[in-house]
Design a protein around this motif. Structure first.
Motif, PDB file in Angstrom:
ATOM      1  N   ALA A  26       0.833  -1.207   0.000  1.00 58.24           N
ATOM      2  CA  ALA A  26       0.000   0.000   0.000  1.00 58.24           C
ATOM      3  C   ALA A  26       0.865   1.254   0.000  1.00 58.24           C
ATOM      4  CB  ALA A  26      -0.936  -0.016   1.207  1.00 58.24           C
ATOM      5  N   PHE A  27       1.927   1.263   0.788  1.00 53.23           N
ATOM      6  CA  PHE A  27       2.814   2.427   0.801  1.00 53.23           C
ATOM      7  C   PHE A  27       3.466   2.622  -0.567  1.00 53.23           C
ATOM      8  CE2 PHE A  27       2.522   2.558   5.428  1.00 53.23           C
ATOM      9  CZ  PHE A  27       2.706   3.909   5.692  1.00 53.23           C
ATOM     10  N   ALA A  28       3.882   1.516  -1.177  1.00 53.73           N
ATOM     11  CA  ALA A  28       4.467   1.621  -2.520  1.00 53.73           C
ATOM     12  C   ALA A  28       3.451   2.168  -3.510  1.00 53.73           C
ATOM     13  CB  ALA A  28       4.979   0.259  -2.972  1.00 53.73           C
ATOM     14  N   ASP A  29       2.198   1.757  -3.387  1.00 55.82           N
ATOM     15  CA  ASP A  29       1.154   2.264  -4.281  1.00 55.82           C
ATOM     16  C   ASP A  29       0.947   3.772  -4.119  1.00 55.82           C
ATOM     17  OD1 ASP A  29       0.631  -0.186  -5.443  1.00 55.82           O
ATOM     18  OD2 ASP A  29      -0.982  -0.702  -4.047  1.00 55.82           O
ATOM     19  N   HIS A  30       1.284   4.282  -2.940  1.00 57.46           N
ATOM     20  CA  HIS A  30       1.177   5.723  -2.697  1.00 57.46           C
ATOM     21  C   HIS A  30       2.498   6.445  -2.968  1.00 57.46           C
ATOM     22  CE1 HIS A  30      -2.939   5.899  -1.194  1.00 57.46           C
ATOM     23  NE2 HIS A  30      -2.705   4.780  -0.531  1.00 57.46           N
ATOM     24  N   GLY A  31       3.482   5.723  -3.503  1.00 60.74           N
ATOM     25  CA  GLY A  31       4.711   6.359  -3.961  1.00 60.74           C
ATOM     26  C   GLY A  31       5.870   6.367  -3.000  1.00 60.74           C
ATOM     27  N   ALA A  32       5.717   5.773  -1.797  1.00 61.21           N
ATOM     28  CA  ALA A  32       6.798   5.795  -0.816  1.00 61.21           C
ATOM     29  C   ALA A  32       7.862   4.752  -1.138  1.00 61.21           C
ATOM     30  CB  ALA A  32       6.241   5.538   0.581  1.00 61.21           C
ATOM     31  N   ASP A  33       9.104   5.048  -0.765  1.00 57.87           N
ATOM     32  CA  ASP A  33      10.159   4.040  -0.769  1.00 57.87           C
ATOM     33  C   ASP A  33      10.059   3.251   0.527  1.00 57.87           C
ATOM     34  OD1 ASP A  33      11.246   4.898  -3.240  1.00 57.87           O
ATOM     35  OD2 ASP A  33      12.306   6.518  -2.217  1.00 57.87           O
ATOM     36  N   VAL A  34      10.295   1.941   0.441  1.00 54.95           N
ATOM     37  CA  VAL A  34       9.921   1.047   1.536  1.00 54.95           C
ATOM     38  C   VAL A  34      11.078   0.163   1.973  1.00 54.95           C
ATOM     39  CG1 VAL A  34       8.315  -0.750   2.290  1.00 54.95           C
ATOM     40  CG2 VAL A  34       7.554   0.975   0.631  1.00 54.95           C
ATOM     41  N   ALA A  35      11.310   0.136   3.284  1.00 54.25           N
ATOM     42  CA  ALA A  35      12.177  -0.866   3.900  1.00 54.25           C
ATOM     43  C   ALA A  35      11.307  -1.761   4.764  1.00 54.25           C
ATOM     44  CB  ALA A  35      13.261  -0.210   4.746  1.00 54.25           C
ATOM     45  N   ILE A  36      11.530  -3.057   4.681  1.00 58.88           N
ATOM     46  CA  ILE A  36      10.840  -3.984   5.571  1.00 58.88           C
ATOM     47  C   ILE A  36      11.876  -4.754   6.376  1.00 58.88           C
ATOM     48  CG2 ILE A  36       8.840  -4.221   4.052  1.00 58.88           C
ATOM     49  CD1 ILE A  36       9.930  -7.019   3.267  1.00 58.88           C
ATOM     50  N   SER A  37      11.517  -5.121   7.591  1.00 60.35           N
ATOM     51  CA  SER A  37      12.353  -6.028   8.376  1.00 60.35           C
ATOM     52  C   SER A  37      11.659  -7.370   8.473  1.00 60.35           C
ATOM     53  CB  SER A  37      12.620  -5.457   9.771  1.00 60.35           C
ATOM     54  OG  SER A  37      11.447  -5.504  10.570  1.00 60.35           O
TER      55      SER A  37
END
Length: 253
Positions: A26-37
């Protein structure tokens, strides 16, 4: 895809599956760069990263089992080394161990204590590591549980306690970080279609009876919860602070 979060960097703990993975998308769909742990599921984490990159954003996965409190600072440092900053922290990682009454002689104390370590102490350690480095105007969002406000059945005292602890902690740090325009909120879902929910389903009372308690008689979708998290992280939620948002179809009203 929208661009409401374009230019933002988010860290989602426990992002390799379930709600964490859905929130990352969802964050990627809103354009954010994403880190996951992630704690152990390297293959699942990399699969999530591939999906995110296919959406046109930058994404990484970092192994960090938050049961080990020493991983918190290196985790935050790794995100900032990759992206140059951290704007949003979503404290999603956690475990659910339920089903035993507090006076049950079969209760495994070590297992239940680990739940406190992961859900509370691990989350606090990551939040403490992130807070000084979070950009002013940033966001912290805790994934709690409706059980953090309402307890409709027995056998969940320790899990409930971990979620109440985080809700109280969130209010405290909302006070601490407010002068930097950093908001801190808690999203409290009810039952969701996740592996973790399936794992504890056999330890809970009758599922149909629980659904009957909901004014809207269904479970939440992962997308509904993830979009609520994105809203709280977005530009329209800058004056929502220290709040808990229940996503449980009205259970507990």
């Amino acid at each position: 895809m929208s661009n409401t979060l374009k230019g933002k960097v988010v860290l989602i703990t426990g992002g390799s599956r379930g709600l964490g993975a859905a929130t990352a998308e969802a964050f990627a769909d809103h354009g954010a760069d994403v880190a996951i742990s992630y704690a152990a599921s390297a293959g699942k984490a990399e699969a999530v990263v591939e999906k995110l990159r296919a959406k046109g954003v930058r994404a990484i996965a970092i192994k960090a089992d938050q049961a080990d409190l020493t991983v918190a600072k290196p985790l935050i440092d790794s995100v900032i080394a990759e992206f140059g900053k951290l704007d949003i922290l979503v404290n999603n990682a956690g475990i659910a161990i339920q089903g035993h009454l507090v006076d049950d002689t079969k209760l495994d104390g070590d297992k239940y204590n680990r739940q406190w370590q992961v859900n509370v102490m691990g989350t606090i350690a990551i939040t403490r590591a992130a807070a000084p480095k979070l950009t002013d105007g940033g966001r912290i969002i805790f994934i709690g549980s409706l059980l953090g406000s309402y307890v409709p059945f027995p056998g969940v005292a320790d899990y409930t306690g971990t979620k109440w602890a985080l809700a109280g902690y969130a209010k405290g740090i909302a006070r601490d970080l407010g002068p930097r325009n950093i908001t801190v909120n808690v999203v409290q879902p009810g039952i969701m279609p996740t592996d973790m929910a399936s794992d504890v389903a056999g330890e809970l009372p009758n599922r149909e009876a629980i659904l009957d308690m909901h004014p809207i008689r269904r479970i939440a979708t992962l997308e509904e919860v993830a979009e609520t998290v994105c809203f709280l992280a977005g530009p329209s939620a800058g004056y929502i602070n220290g709040e808990t948002v229940n996503i449980a179809g009205g259970l507990g009203i």
